[in-house]
Structure formats: structure tokens, C-alpha cells
Write a protein that holds these residues in place. Structure first.
Motif, short mmCIF file in Angstrom:
data_model
loop_
_atom_site.label_atom_id
_atom_site.label_comp_id
_atom_site.label_asym_id
_atom_site.label_seq_id
_atom_site.Cartn_x
_atom_site.Cartn_y
_atom_site.Cartn_z
N ASN A 223 -1.93 4.75 7.56
CA ASN A 223 -2.31 5.80 6.61
C ASN A 223 -1.38 7.01 6.73
OD1 ASN A 223 -3.20 7.30 8.85
ND2 ASN A 223 -5.34 6.64 8.59
N GLN A 224 -1.66 8.02 5.91
CA GLN A 224 -0.80 9.20 5.87
C GLN A 224 -0.80 9.98 7.19
OE1 GLN A 224 1.32 10.04 3.64
NE2 GLN A 224 0.75 8.94 1.78
N ASN A 225 -1.83 9.76 8.02
CA ASN A 225 -1.89 10.42 9.32
C ASN A 225 -1.19 9.61 10.41
OD1 ASN A 225 -3.42 12.61 8.34
ND2 ASN A 225 -5.30 11.40 8.50
N MET A 226 -0.47 8.57 9.96
CA MET A 226 0.26 7.69 10.88
C MET A 226 -0.68 6.96 11.83
SD MET A 226 3.21 8.06 9.65
CE MET A 226 4.19 7.10 10.80
N GLN A 227 -1.87 6.64 11.33
CA GLN A 227 -2.82 5.84 12.09
C GLN A 227 -2.80 4.41 11.57
OE1 GLN A 227 -6.25 8.22 10.98
NE2 GLN A 227 -6.45 8.96 13.08
N ILE A 228 -2.85 3.45 12.46
CA ILE A 228 -2.97 2.05 12.08
C ILE A 228 -4.45 1.69 12.03
CG2 ILE A 228 -2.46 -0.33 12.73
CD1 ILE A 228 0.07 0.67 14.08
N LYS A 229 -4.89 1.17 10.89
CA LYS A 229 -6.29 0.79 10.70
C LYS A 229 -6.35 -0.70 10.37
CE LYS A 229 -9.13 3.55 10.64
NZ LYS A 229 -9.55 4.56 9.67
N THR A 230 -7.37 -1.38 10.89
CA THR A 230 -7.55 -2.81 10.65
C THR A 230 -8.97 -3.09 10.18
OG1 THR A 230 -8.24 -3.31 12.92
CG2 THR A 230 -5.87 -3.34 12.45
N GLY A 231 -9.13 -4.20 9.46
CA GLY A 231 -10.46 -4.54 8.98
C GLY A 231 -10.53 -5.96 8.46
N LYS A 232 -11.72 -6.34 8.01
CA LYS A 232 -11.95 -7.66 7.42
C LYS A 232 -12.76 -7.48 6.15
CE LYS A 232 -16.02 -8.50 10.34
NZ LYS A 232 -16.66 -9.41 11.32
N CYS A 233 -12.65 -8.45 5.23
CA CYS A 233 -13.27 -8.28 3.91
C CYS A 233 -13.67 -9.63 3.32
CB CYS A 233 -12.28 -7.57 2.98
SG CYS A 233 -12.91 -7.24 1.32
N HIS A 234 -14.79 -9.61 2.60
CA HIS A 234 -15.21 -10.76 1.78
C HIS A 234 -15.28 -10.27 0.34
CE1 HIS A 234 -17.11 -14.59 0.85
NE2 HIS A 234 -17.91 -13.92 0.05
N SER A 235 -14.62 -10.99 -0.57
CA SER A 235 -14.46 -10.54 -1.94
C SER A 235 -14.96 -11.61 -2.92
CB SER A 235 -12.98 -10.25 -2.20
OG SER A 235 -12.78 -9.74 -3.49
N VAL A 236 -15.71 -11.16 -3.93
CA VAL A 236 -16.26 -12.06 -4.94
C VAL A 236 -15.63 -11.73 -6.29
CG1 VAL A 236 -18.33 -12.86 -6.13
CG2 VAL A 236 -18.44 -12.26 -3.70
N PRO A 237 -14.86 -12.67 -6.88
CA PRO A 237 -14.20 -12.40 -8.16
C PRO A 237 -15.08 -12.75 -9.35
CG PRO A 237 -13.47 -14.50 -7.33
CD PRO A 237 -14.46 -13.97 -6.32
N THR A 238 -14.93 -11.99 -10.41
CA THR A 238 -15.51 -12.35 -11.71
C THR A 238 -14.44 -12.11 -12.77
OG1 THR A 238 -16.47 -10.13 -11.98
CG2 THR A 238 -17.90 -11.85 -11.11
N VAL A 239 -14.42 -12.96 -13.78
CA VAL A 239 -13.48 -12.83 -14.87
C VAL A 239 -14.18 -12.14 -16.03
CG1 VAL A 239 -11.94 -14.04 -16.46
CG2 VAL A 239 -12.28 -14.92 -14.14
#
Length: 268
Positions: A223-239
Motif C-alpha cells: 500500500n501507499q504506506n509501504m506496508q505489505i498486506k495479505t489476504g484470502k477471498c471467495h468470489s461469486v460471479p453473476t453476469v
């Protein structure tokens, strides 16, 4: 921001959100007889019954309930956002979450639209199928619209290669925003993307497209503060009707405070 099923301890808070919103907004559109009807229609007993049946969810900001959503089968029955928290995308976010749930069993959803909410529902793709009138006290008539929307099932044949997205909504503890641009790539079930902009200097994600069309991935960025951030995500798509994809996401930091959040990405 947390969006979750309401529990019995939330009854009074949900009731207060609904009643305060009615008191603040509805007199601008309706005579008092109609306002009084809505007070009674969304009584504490009615809300308690819906919560016990598992129909009600709540949106919490810093642990405080600021909005609520309710649906029974494919009928959306109660969407309210506190006036001081309106125009922040919370109502749209709740509607998108409900749509994903309804689309698992139905190909259409419908609702009875009050005057204050009808314009929002039109923007979300609902169309009026009929006009209804309901008599209240002193000969006053409540006019409302029955609106309907066709739902798009989760697609299992989307190819994400080269598709670009921007966040339309994100939890307050998230770091990506409307200035962040995502570019996705795909090879078979392998999914990856680069993203940058806004508070993000540079980020990437990698994961997989599941057999049901949903996405699982991990991400990291500077990020702009020069911090490294990590995470996980589950995503549901719709058209959507215009062929564009929307991604409804539930994520969690795997660094820092390990908090959870939700976001909505739209294809550009």
C-alpha cells in the motif's frame, strides 16, 4: 463492515433502524396515515418472527447495526439503511447479497417498492410489473409498485482472461477502492490478476475457478504506506443483462488484524 444473519439479540436494533428510517424519510413522500401504516407493518413482532425464521440479515459498521435486509423465498420484503448511512452503497450491497442467495433457487425476484426506494430498484435492474393500491386510515390510499427482476445464475463458462474490474463497494477495513484497477487472467482453472491504484501501489492475486464457477484466491499488495498486506477471498460471479460480470466477494486479511470484509467488483 460485517453482513450476517440477524440473531434474537438484534431484534431491538433492527426495529430501531427500520422505525427511525421510516420516521425520517417517509413523511417527505407520504401522508401520515401511510407513514403510520408502515410503522405498524414493520412492527417489533413482525421483525422478531422474521429473525427467528432466518429471513433477516444485518449490516454492521464497527459493531453497530446500520442497515438490514430481509427476504422470504424470492420476495424481498424489508431493506432499510439508517438515513445518516445512506448514499454509501450499503443498500446496493445488501441487494446484491440477497440476489446471490435468491438466484440459487429462483430465476426471478420481486418486491413491493415504496416511493423512496423505487428509483434505487430501477437502477438495480428491476422493472414495474403492476401498480397496486392499498386503503389505509381516513380513506387515504397507499400506492406502490410491484417490481420484478430476472436473475442470472452463477456462470460456469466465464473466461476471465483480459477482463478488467473496479471495486464498487468495499468494507471500511479494506484498502482497495474505486481508483483501484484489476486486470484478470485465466488458463484453465488457474486464475490470477494484477491490481493497483488508489491506496494500492502494486498487488497481485492467484487462485482457481471452482467447478461451480465461483473463485477462490489469495492476494497480497504493497500500500501507499509501504506496508505489505495479505489476504484470502471467495468470489461469486453473476453476469448482468449487459453482459458485464459482477463479483460479490467475502475476504479476510491473513496479516494485521485478520479482520473480515465484503466487496463488490464490477467489470469495466
Amino acid at each position: 463492515m460485517i453482513y450476517e444473519l440477524a440473531n434474537p439479540e438484534d431484534i431491538q436494533a433492527v426495529y430501531n433502524v427500520v422505525q427511525h428510517t421510516i420516521k425520517t424519510i417517509y413523511p417527505k413522500y407520504y401522508p401520515m396515515e401511510v407513514v403510520d401504516f408502515f410503522y405498524g407493518h414493520h412492527s417489533e413482532d413482525a421483525i422478531e418472527k422474521d429473525i427467528k425464521n432466518g429471513y433477516v440479515s444485518v449490516l454492521k459498521i464497527d459493531g453497530t447495526i446500520v442497515a438490514t435486509g430481509c427476504f422470504v423465498d424470492n420476495h424481498i420484503t424489508r431493506i432499510y439503511v439508517l438515513p445518516e448511512h445512506q448514499k454509501k452503497g450499503y443498500g446496493t450491497f445488501i441487494m446484491k447479497n440477497i440476489e446471490v442467495q435468491i438466484s440459487e433457487k429462483y430465476d426471478k425476484e420481486y418486491l413491493d417498492a415504496s416511493l423512496p426506494a423505487a428509483a434505487l430498484y430501477e437502477k438495480l435492474g428491476f422493472s414495474t410489473v403492476k401498480h397496486e393500491c392499498y386503503p389505509v386510515e381516513n380513506g387515504v390510499i397507499l400506492a406502490y409498485e410491484v417490481m420484478e427482476k430476472e436473475l442470472h445464475k452463477i456462470s460456469t463458462d466465464i473466461n476471465y482472461d483480459g477482463r478488467k474490474f473496479i471495486p464498487k463497494m468495499n468494507s471500511e477495513n479494506g484498502e482497495v477502492g474505486e481508483q483501484t484497477n484489476f486486470t484478470y487472467h485465466q488458463n484453465g482453472n488457474l486464475l490470477w490478476a494484477e491490481y493497483s491504484g488508489g491506496d494500492i501501489l502494486k498487488g497481485s492475486l492467484i487462485g482457481s475457478v471452482l467447478c461451480n464457477g465461483e473463485l477462490d484466491f489469495v492476494y497480497h499488495h504493497m500500500n501507499q504506506n509501504m506496508q505489505i498486506k495479505t489476504g484470502k477471498c471467495h468470489s461469486v460471479p453473476t453476469v448482468q443483462e449487459n453482459g458485464k460480470i459482477e463479483l460479490s466477494e467475502k475476504w479476510q486479511w491473513t496479516s494485521g488484524d485478520y479482520s473480515k470484509g465484503e466487496s463488490l467488483l464490477v467489470e469495466v
